[in-house]
Design an enzyme around this catalytic site. Sequence first.
Site, PDB file in Angstrom:
ATOM      1  N   LYS A 279       0.848  -1.195   0.000  1.00 25.37           N
ATOM      2  CA  LYS A 279       0.000   0.000   0.000  1.00 25.37           C
ATOM      3  C   LYS A 279       0.883   1.245   0.000  1.00 25.37           C
ATOM      4  CE  LYS A 279      -3.527   2.375   2.786  1.00 25.37           C
ATOM      5  NZ  LYS A 279      -2.710   3.556   3.184  1.00 25.37           N
TER       6      LYS A 279
ATOM      7  N   SER B  14      -2.089   4.927  -3.296  1.00 25.82           N
ATOM      8  CA  SER B  14      -2.465   5.717  -2.110  1.00 25.82           C
ATOM      9  C   SER B  14      -1.355   6.682  -1.736  1.00 25.82           C
ATOM     10  CB  SER B  14      -2.730   4.763  -0.929  1.00 25.82           C
ATOM     11  OG  SER B  14      -2.893   5.474   0.286  1.00 25.82           O
TER      12      SER B  14
ATOM     13  N   HIS C 163      -1.540   7.839   1.402  1.00 31.54           N
ATOM     14  CA  HIS C 163      -1.814   7.741   2.841  1.00 31.54           C
ATOM     15  C   HIS C 163      -2.795   8.825   3.301  1.00 31.54           C
ATOM     16  CE1 HIS C 163      -0.411   5.330   6.312  1.00 31.54           C
ATOM     17  NE2 HIS C 163      -0.873   6.347   7.014  1.00 31.54           N
TER      18      HIS C 163
ATOM     19  N   ASP D  20      -7.072   4.089  -3.009  1.00 35.26           N
ATOM     20  CA  ASP D  20      -7.463   4.637  -1.708  1.00 35.26           C
ATOM     21  C   ASP D  20      -7.225   6.141  -1.720  1.00 35.26           C
ATOM     22  OD1 ASP D  20      -7.848   5.093   1.068  1.00 35.26           O
ATOM     23  OD2 ASP D  20      -5.722   4.745   1.441  1.00 35.26           O
TER      24      ASP D  20
ATOM     25  N   VAL E  56     -12.636   8.740  -1.551  1.00 33.40           N
ATOM     26  CA  VAL E  56     -13.932   8.132  -1.879  1.00 33.40           C
ATOM     27  C   VAL E  56     -14.975   8.551  -0.840  1.00 33.40           C
ATOM     28  CG1 VAL E  56     -15.202   5.965  -2.132  1.00 33.40           C
ATOM     29  CG2 VAL E  56     -12.872   6.163  -3.021  1.00 33.40           C
ATOM     30  N   ARG E  57     -16.064   9.125  -1.338  1.00 33.92           N
ATOM     31  CA  ARG E  57     -17.118   9.600  -0.442  1.00 33.92           C
ATOM     32  C   ARG E  57     -18.485   8.997  -0.761  1.00 33.92           C
ATOM     33  NH1 ARG E  57     -13.121  10.449   1.628  1.00 33.92           N
ATOM     34  NH2 ARG E  57     -12.148  12.417   2.247  1.00 33.92           N
TER      35      ARG E  57
ATOM     36  N   ARG F  73     -11.787   7.819   6.061  1.00 35.24           N
ATOM     37  CA  ARG F  73     -12.400   8.740   7.018  1.00 35.24           C
ATOM     38  C   ARG F  73     -13.918   8.580   7.171  1.00 35.24           C
ATOM     39  NH1 ARG F  73      -8.139  11.510   4.543  1.00 35.24           N
ATOM     40  NH2 ARG F  73      -6.651  12.506   5.967  1.00 35.24           N
TER      41      ARG F  73
END
Length: 345
Positions: free
Chosen positions: A212, A234, A236, A267, A270-271, A291
Site C-alpha cells: 500500500k 495511495s 496515505h 485509496d 472516496v465519499r 475517514r
Amino acid sequence: MDLNTLRETARAKLKGYCRVCSFCNGIACRGEVPGMGGVGSGSSFKANVEALAHHLLNMRTIHEVRDPRTNLTLFGCELDMPVMAAPMTGSTYNMGGAISEEDLATSLLMGSLQAGVMGMIGDGADPTMYASGLAAIRGTKGRGIAIIKPRGQKEIIARIQEAEAAGAAAVGVDIDGAGLITMSLKGQPVGPKSLRELREIIQATSLPFIIKGIMTPVEAEMAVEAGAAGIVVSNHGGRVLDSTPGVAEVLPWIAEKVRNHTVVLADGGVRNGADVLKLLALGAQAVLVGRPLAIGAVGGGPEGVALLLNNMRTELIQSMLLTATADVRHVDRKILFLRQASALG
C-alpha cells in the site's frame, strides 16, 4: 439508526478532532496531524478529493442494463461490492479517544462483514492497535487484511506471523507510512523499503501480500517484481507528504502498467458510490474507504459502518444503471467525462 443521527453523534464524540463536515474535503482540518487532517497545507488530502471531482460521469439511459453486478472475489474472499474499509488506528491521538482501539477495529471489520465486504486493520506505535485489529480478524473468522507499518524487517515478519495465526485473508505493508509523524513522535521508527527488503518480506508468508502506498508506475512495476499479489494506489490520505497528486490522477498510468499482473486497489477521497465507479473506470479493481467509515464507527459502531457501506452500494448501483455499466469487473473508461478537457472549461 439514520445518517443524521450517526453524524451528530460522531461530531459530539470527536470533539473537534474531526468536524464531520457536510462534505469531507480536507479544508477544515488541514495540517492537523495528529488528528484527521492532511499534513502541512493539506494539499495532498484535498488533491484526492479534487481529482475525483474533475472526473464526471457520462449519463446513459438508452441501454439494456437492468440488474448491475456489484460482487467480485478478491484474495479468495467474495465481496458484495468492490469496497473495503481502509486500515485505520490511533483513536487516542487522531480521534481524541472517542472510542477505544478495540472498538474501532471491531466496528470497521464487523460493519464491513455486515455489509458483505471486508476491512483492513492497521498498525501503530501502541501495541494495542495491531493487537486490537488481530482480535477483530479472529472475531470475523478471517474476514480481514492486516496492514503493517514499514518497520524493521524482523518486526514486520513477526507481525505477519501473528496475522497468519489470526487467520487473516491477506497481509501487507503500508509503505506510504514511511514518514508518519505520529510514529516518530512515539519512538517507533519507520522508513522506505528497498526492492530486496520487499522480496524478503513477501517470501516470508504464503498469504497474498499487498503493498500500500504506490503512486508511480515505476514503483508499481517494482511491487510486481517483488511478488506483490496486490497494490494500493495511495498517498496515505494526504497525511505523510504535502504536494502530492491525487490518487485519481496517477491511477490510470499505474493500472495500465500492472493491472494484468497484480490486483490494483485505490485509496483516496472516496465519499460515495459514484466515486467508487470513477476509480473502477480509471483502472482499480476495488477501492478503500477511510475517514467516512471512521465517522461511522464513532457515530454508530458496526451498525454505523454497515449503514454507510450499504448506502454506498445503493449509490454504486444507481451510478451503474445510469452509465450503462453492467458489471464492476468490467468498467469502461468511456463512462468518464473529464471536466478540465471539456469545451465548457
